[in-house]
Design a protein around this motif. Sequence first.
Motif, PDB file in Angstrom:
ATOM      1  N   PHE A 267       0.851  -1.193   0.000  1.00 31.57           N
ATOM      2  CA  PHE A 267       0.000   0.000   0.000  1.00 31.57           C
ATOM      3  C   PHE A 267       0.880   1.233   0.000  1.00 31.57           C
ATOM      4  O   PHE A 267       1.944   1.264   0.633  1.00 31.57           O
ATOM      5  N   ASP A 274       3.536   4.182   3.640  1.00 36.05           N
ATOM      6  CA  ASP A 274       3.824   2.932   2.934  1.00 36.05           C
ATOM      7  C   ASP A 274       3.545   1.791   3.904  1.00 36.05           C
ATOM      8  O   ASP A 274       3.969   1.844   5.065  1.00 36.05           O
ATOM      9  N   ALA A 275       2.836   0.781   3.424  1.00 38.58           N
ATOM     10  CA  ALA A 275       2.475  -0.316   4.327  1.00 38.58           C
ATOM     11  C   ALA A 275       2.490  -1.622   3.557  1.00 38.58           C
ATOM     12  O   ALA A 275       2.404  -1.648   2.320  1.00 38.58           O
ATOM     13  N   GLN A 301       3.706  -0.493   8.862  1.00 37.07           N
ATOM     14  CA  GLN A 301       3.545   0.728   8.082  1.00 37.07           C
ATOM     15  C   GLN A 301       4.519   1.793   8.560  1.00 37.07           C
ATOM     16  O   GLN A 301       4.956   1.786   9.711  1.00 37.07           O
TER      17      GLN A 301
ATOM     18  N   ASN B   2       5.734   2.675  -6.071  1.00 34.79           N
ATOM     19  CA  ASN B   2       6.097   1.287  -5.783  1.00 34.79           C
ATOM     20  C   ASN B   2       5.025   0.294  -6.217  1.00 34.79           C
ATOM     21  O   ASN B   2       5.311  -0.748  -6.774  1.00 34.79           O
ATOM     22  N   VAL B   3       3.775   0.648  -5.945  1.00 37.09           N
ATOM     23  CA  VAL B   3       2.690  -0.278  -6.215  1.00 37.09           C
ATOM     24  C   VAL B   3       2.569  -0.553  -7.706  1.00 37.09           C
ATOM     25  O   VAL B   3       2.430  -1.695  -8.146  1.00 37.09           O
ATOM     26  N   ALA B  60      -3.322   1.708   6.048  1.00 34.71           N
ATOM     27  CA  ALA B  60      -3.569   1.117   4.735  1.00 34.71           C
ATOM     28  C   ALA B  60      -5.051   0.838   4.540  1.00 34.71           C
ATOM     29  O   ALA B  60      -5.803   0.651   5.486  1.00 34.71           O
ATOM     30  N   ARG B  61      -5.454   0.830   3.305  1.00 37.07           N
ATOM     31  CA  ARG B  61      -6.843   0.525   2.959  1.00 37.07           C
ATOM     32  C   ARG B  61      -6.864   0.020   1.524  1.00 37.07           C
ATOM     33  O   ARG B  61      -5.932   0.243   0.751  1.00 37.07           O
TER      34      ARG B  61
END
Lengths: 399, 74
Positions: A267, A274-275, A301, B2-3, B60-61
């Motif tokens: 994430f 950032d996680a 995270q 990054n994702v 996060a979600r």
Amino acid sequence: MAPKAAVEAVVAATERDSLRQVLRGAVAAVFAVPAAAGAAVLPEERADALYHHYDGGGMDISGPSLLVRKNFQDKVSLSANYYVDSVTSASIDVMTNASPYTEERTEKSLGVDYLHDKTTMGLSWTNSEESDYSANTMGFSFSQDFFGDLSTLGFSYALGQDEVRRNGDAAFGETVDRHSFRVNFAQVLSRRAVLGLAFDVTADQGFLNNPYRSVRYVNFRDLDGTPLDYAWQAEVYPETRTSNAVALRLAYKLPWQDALRAEYRVFSDTWGIDAQNVELAYSRDLGPHWRLDARVRSYSQGHADFYSDLFPYVDAQNYLARDKELSTFDSLTLGVGASYILKAPETSRWQQMTFNLKVDFIEFEYADFRDARVNAPPGAEPLYGYDAVVTRLFYSVWY
Amino acid sequence: MNVLRLLAPAAAVMLLAGCGLKPWVAPYERNLLAEPVMSFDRDPVAGTYMHHVYQAREGARGAEGGGGGGCGCN
């Protein structure tokens, strides 16, 4: 001996729906709306009654959740969910600069899915109400089976419109708009393995703060500059946030009525968080009546760009946050569960029922959020951490 | 980002996998995949609740579950 084609047809007829439920699960487990992106079969007709309880970090939350689904002519599926959170909070946030409180949140959801050939389309609506927050979410989803039903590709979109209020302040009223886009893909890899991949983009705009929370800053130092005292000011968040998440999931069938499932998710967002999390789960059937589950999940995270446990002075920057949810932390979950399964006699109107208990133990360890309740020099308080126990007791019936 | 960097190779592999290949698992070979222990979301009412527990406490979600609404997390 039956021709191979005939065997295929019979097996396919009996197992196709179950397999598609697995593919649906690979997709739905990573998306918001339960029926958001299923394969080309309607969800199972079932009803669930759940009691949930969360106890940890000074919070006690419990309540029921009821979920009912009914299908019509193998074309249309309707679902309804009613959920309640009864909250008693004496969390560290509350005890630091407020008073313990109790409140209730109710959530109602309706969904409809329409199946045509290998395509499923869904609409959903969710309303959540509490004394100082209202949320309405409308969702649309579309999914398609292809590649000999070994693959499922889905897309969904949800629009959320929230109202933020502040108890005791009738003049306060803010809004939040939220757009969520999701693409998901599920693939049968082999006779024993299924893979799921999900990509999610969510964009918020509006009042994204918690209207009660504050940040602390140093307001008095000694001659060396060492903090001696601190004060509080209201936190300020940016009014926009965009986040991306990717989840990769894999289920693998083991030889003894058991299976392993794994998930990895990363994430990032425009707030600098950032996680990632990793989960490994194991399930095993013990005879016809018992099923056991175990899982371990690790989450970590980094903090938001505008987070600090202790700002150097008042109005130190444009955006200010001290929410521990935006801090740097790790959590570890260990979960166990047991289900008792009853199959119906052939003449019954129901097919199966299960009695289930699942318990999860979660440990939170914060790396830059300190326990300001402790009497110590500012910035030298011990780091905060707590344990939580989450219990789910539920009954399910298929019909 | 990054994702996106992580997603691009995976998407490329999937696109290539769809070219020139035939389904490699026949319908009569899928019985193991259909067993309940293989399901990622066997009990939606219980799974949705856990997603909510995490969403209320983590930054996060997404890519997991749960709708909008307040978090009861103060």
